[in-house]
Design an enzyme around this catalytic site. Sequence first.
Site, PDB file in Angstrom:
ATOM      1  N   SER A 125       1.211  -1.011  -0.323  1.00 59.11           N
ATOM      2  CA  SER A 125      -0.427   0.115   0.045  1.00 59.11           C
ATOM      3  C   SER A 125       0.862   1.364   0.198  1.00 59.11           C
ATOM      4  O   SER A 125       1.855   1.183   1.087  1.00 59.11           O
ATOM      5  CB  SER A 125      -0.874  -0.021   1.319  1.00 59.11           C
ATOM      6  OG  SER A 125      -1.581   1.321   1.370  1.00 59.11           O
ATOM      7  N   TYR A 150      -2.349  -0.899  10.764  1.00 55.85           N
ATOM      8  CA  TYR A 150      -2.352  -1.581   9.693  1.00 55.85           C
ATOM      9  C   TYR A 150      -1.437  -1.165   8.798  1.00 55.85           C
ATOM     10  O   TYR A 150      -0.701  -2.343   8.092  1.00 55.85           O
ATOM     11  CB  TYR A 150      -4.082  -0.411   9.257  1.00 55.85           C
ATOM     12  CG  TYR A 150      -3.516  -1.501   8.336  1.00 55.85           C
ATOM     13  CD1 TYR A 150      -4.301  -2.468   7.127  1.00 55.85           C
ATOM     14  CD2 TYR A 150      -3.873  -0.213   6.666  1.00 55.85           C
ATOM     15  CE1 TYR A 150      -4.281  -2.948   5.781  1.00 55.85           C
ATOM     16  CE2 TYR A 150      -4.222  -0.436   5.415  1.00 55.85           C
ATOM     17  CZ  TYR A 150      -4.049  -1.901   4.668  1.00 55.85           C
ATOM     18  OH  TYR A 150      -3.627  -1.719   3.944  1.00 55.85           O
ATOM     19  N   LYS A 154       2.207  -3.670   6.341  1.00 54.79           N
ATOM     20  CA  LYS A 154       2.610  -3.919   4.893  1.00 54.79           C
ATOM     21  C   LYS A 154       3.650  -3.509   4.976  1.00 54.79           C
ATOM     22  O   LYS A 154       4.994  -3.906   4.393  1.00 54.79           O
ATOM     23  CB  LYS A 154       2.090  -2.594   4.604  1.00 54.79           C
ATOM     24  CG  LYS A 154       0.335  -3.363   4.594  1.00 54.79           C
ATOM     25  CD  LYS A 154       0.006  -4.390   3.208  1.00 54.79           C
ATOM     26  CE  LYS A 154      -1.394  -4.861   3.845  1.00 54.79           C
ATOM     27  NZ  LYS A 154      -2.023  -6.052   3.318  1.00 54.79           N
TER      28      LYS A 154
END
Length: 339
Positions: A125, A150, A154
């Site tokens: 992302s 979150y 990643k």
Amino acid sequence: MNILVTGGAGYIGSHTLVELYKAGHNVLVVDNLCNSSRESLRRVAKIVGIDEVPFREVDIRDRENLDLLFEENHFDACIHFAGLKAVGESVSMPWEYYDNNIGGTLTLLDVMRKHGCKKLIFSSSATVYGAATEMPIKETCPRGLCTNPYGWTKSMLEQVMEDMAKADREWRIVLLRYFNPVGAHESGLIGEDPNGVPNNLMPYISQVALGKREYLGVFGNDYETVDGTGVRDYIHVMDLAAGHVAALKALDIKDGVKIYNLGTGRGYSVLEMVQAFEQENGVKVPYVIQGRRAGDVAICYSDPSLAQSELGWSAKRGINEMVRDSWRWQQMNPDGYSK
Ligand code: NAD
Ligand code: UFG
């Protein structure tokens, strides 16, 4: 190629399945359905004209069943979408995010290498760039400080994969850094089906247009942008899906880890998105200016030229198609897949 698609029942996974079938690949989907339903796979089957999409309800943290899957099937590569993705939820449930995203991916990587399957495309992302100092953002821009668990999952997983590929030269890994996926398949049969109140802009706008929500809260109009509202690089989910098919080719020729931005290279503000939605679809989207949302950056858009030059991929669909397809999906499925 025979491809294992983790999280294939979800938003980006289901759209990617359509492109994979179109390109002649064979797939097997594993998903624990924690944020999706079998209905999306039935719709994919309908779009591509097959009886059903091969599917196993497996949690990627379940080593035993994952192992069995690799014993029973030969996979040339894995496209790994499975993960939890709600930014706000990750702040209140960090353990669940680290367990699912990191724990699940570590298990998947281990089972893959055990079975000699060392080709992987990973859903990363733009969030890994943090508050980037350069705009547009190139892949050479270093990973920054993330503002939520979150984002850290990643960022950490990118590091894990880089280290593994350094230690074992047989790995071929493509990290795809998505910018802001929106839109839906043009049939209106598959699309984004958020649980409860949407966190992201486009599903929120669609639900306001439908009358399910009274107005859109615009998070801040005092940024240094064209109209003071936040600017993002929205990319049509079908273009994103095509990016995965293009990346499969890179797995054959490149060694180690390759990183690509998947974006359009063009940013739009929140109010520009609202305006485009209203004009293209002939609907009203009432909005109210509110305070800034914690953790948001003012501007974020990609330089997608590396994917263009090395993968031969670029986004084809513009903002009008994005808002039109989002609206078609919302109108045809006011309650998502539940109806
Ligand atoms: P999604 O929630 O629609 O799809 C993810 C799928 O993974 C769901 O079907 C869910 O049931 C499944 N899943 C979750 N944990 C699992 C587990 N432990 N085992 C098996 N299946 C599991 O999300 P999406 O928007 O399609 O996102 C796909 C990937 O892309 C995610 O990794 C997400 O973090 C990443 N990503 C999404 C965006 C975005 O804005 N949508 C942006 C950047 C990156
Ligand atoms: N926004 C509003 N009102 C809303 C929702 C969003 O004004 O109700 C604004 C935000 O402030 C931001 C823009 O709309 O300026 C886009 O917000 P989104 O929540 O749709 O997307 P983000 O850029 O915040 O984040 C998304 C995903 C992340 C991912 C990132 C980059 O949620 O997981 O894109 O891919 F990391």
